[in-house]
Design a protein around this motif. Structure first.
Motif, PDB file in Angstrom:
ATOM      1  N   PRO A  61       0.977   1.753  -9.482  1.00 29.92           N
ATOM      2  CA  PRO A  61       0.827   0.195  -9.296  1.00 29.92           C
ATOM      3  C   PRO A  61       2.087  -0.598 -10.090  1.00 29.92           C
ATOM      4  O   PRO A  61       2.498  -0.205 -11.142  1.00 29.92           O
ATOM      5  N   ILE A  62       2.485  -1.504  -9.325  1.00 27.93           N
ATOM      6  CA  ILE A  62       3.736  -2.326  -9.900  1.00 27.93           C
ATOM      7  C   ILE A  62       2.818  -3.450 -10.916  1.00 27.93           C
ATOM      8  O   ILE A  62       2.102  -4.274 -10.189  1.00 27.93           O
ATOM      9  N   GLN A  63       3.068  -3.386 -12.019  1.00 40.34           N
ATOM     10  CA  GLN A  63       2.726  -4.297 -13.019  1.00 40.34           C
ATOM     11  C   GLN A  63       3.621  -5.131 -13.868  1.00 40.34           C
ATOM     12  O   GLN A  63       3.263  -5.837 -14.585  1.00 40.34           O
TER      13      GLN A  63
ATOM     14  N   TYR B 240      11.119  -4.347  -3.741  1.00 42.46           N
ATOM     15  CA  TYR B 240      10.558  -3.062  -3.811  1.00 42.46           C
ATOM     16  C   TYR B 240      11.505  -1.989  -4.112  1.00 42.46           C
ATOM     17  O   TYR B 240      11.164  -1.251  -5.052  1.00 42.46           O
ATOM     18  N   LEU B 241      12.460  -2.024  -3.490  1.00 39.80           N
ATOM     19  CA  LEU B 241      13.558  -1.035  -3.299  1.00 39.80           C
ATOM     20  C   LEU B 241      14.273  -0.918  -4.885  1.00 39.80           C
ATOM     21  O   LEU B 241      14.526  -0.173  -5.439  1.00 39.80           O
TER      22      LEU B 241
ATOM     23  N   LEU C 216      -0.347  -0.653  -4.365  1.00 39.72           N
ATOM     24  CA  LEU C 216       0.530  -0.770  -5.324  1.00 39.72           C
ATOM     25  C   LEU C 216       0.582  -2.205  -6.155  1.00 39.72           C
ATOM     26  O   LEU C 216       0.815  -2.278  -7.258  1.00 39.72           O
ATOM     27  N   TYR C 217       0.307  -3.021  -5.006  1.00 36.69           N
ATOM     28  CA  TYR C 217       0.483  -4.581  -5.527  1.00 36.69           C
ATOM     29  C   TYR C 217      -0.284  -5.406  -4.741  1.00 36.69           C
ATOM     30  O   TYR C 217      -0.407  -5.200  -3.633  1.00 36.69           O
TER      31      TYR C 217
ATOM     32  N   VAL D 245       0.875  -1.069   0.104  1.00 37.04           N
ATOM     33  CA  VAL D 245       0.026  -0.051  -0.112  1.00 37.04           C
ATOM     34  C   VAL D 245       1.016   1.286  -0.160  1.00 37.04           C
ATOM     35  O   VAL D 245       1.659   1.413   0.943  1.00 37.04           O
ATOM     36  N   GLY D 246       0.647   2.089  -0.975  1.00 39.24           N
ATOM     37  CA  GLY D 246       1.487   3.236  -1.181  1.00 39.24           C
ATOM     38  C   GLY D 246       1.181   4.376   0.000  1.00 39.24           C
ATOM     39  O   GLY D 246       0.332   4.202   0.918  1.00 39.24           O
ATOM     40  N   THR D 247       1.924   5.393   0.071  1.00 35.92           N
ATOM     41  CA  THR D 247       1.878   6.411   0.721  1.00 35.92           C
ATOM     42  C   THR D 247       0.609   7.071   0.773  1.00 35.92           C
ATOM     43  O   THR D 247       0.069   7.681   1.916  1.00 35.92           O
TER      44      THR D 247
END
Length: 134
Positions: free
Chosen positions: A115-117, A101-102, A17-18, A10-12
């Motif tokens: 979003p990470i796709q 993620y980094l 995000l994924y 979950v983003g800020t």
């Protein structure tokens, strides 16, 4: 019957995000899983100020589900819904997912909080789930 896990980054701005599910697939629970993870965000925000660690352990429970969380220094939350599972393996899973993620953030084509796709990211998260959770 193998255990089921739901994992979300979950983003800020509180947007997912994924998302991924591991183990037995129960499609009828997908929206419930999203709801449980989103409802636990306030508890994660409260718990992060009570701990010096990124790994917050179990922050919430809903019926048979436990919600464990990991907060990055940039306030991105990694959430895992799980039935009873060893905390050490969950911590290892979170740590390796944070590193993954980094590496995604270092990609010049990735827009932060988008979003990470990438299929490669999903494949690596699935492998980490097999290693630590299943």
């Amino acid at each position: 019957m193998s255990p089921t896990f739901y994992f979300a980054i979950v983003g800020t701005n509180d947007s997912p995000l994924y998302e991924a599910e591991f183990g037995v697939r129960r499609d009828e629970n997908k929206h419930l899983n999203q709801f449980i993870a989103h409802a636990a965000l306030d508890l994660v925000d409260d718990a992060q100020f009570m701990s010096n660690s990124c790994y917050l352990k179990t922050v919430d429970r809903y019926n048979e589900w436990n919600v464990s969380a990991y907060v990055t220094p940039s306030n991105v939350r990694l959430m895992l819904l799980h039935e009873n599972k060893a905390e050490d393996s969950i911590k290892g899973f979170f740590t390796d997912c944070h590193e993954l993620y980094l590496k995604t953030l270092l990609n010049p084509f990735y827009e932060p909080n988008a979003p990470i796709q990438a299929q490669a990211f999903d494949t690596k998260v699935q492998a980490l789930a097999r290693k630590y959770l299943l």
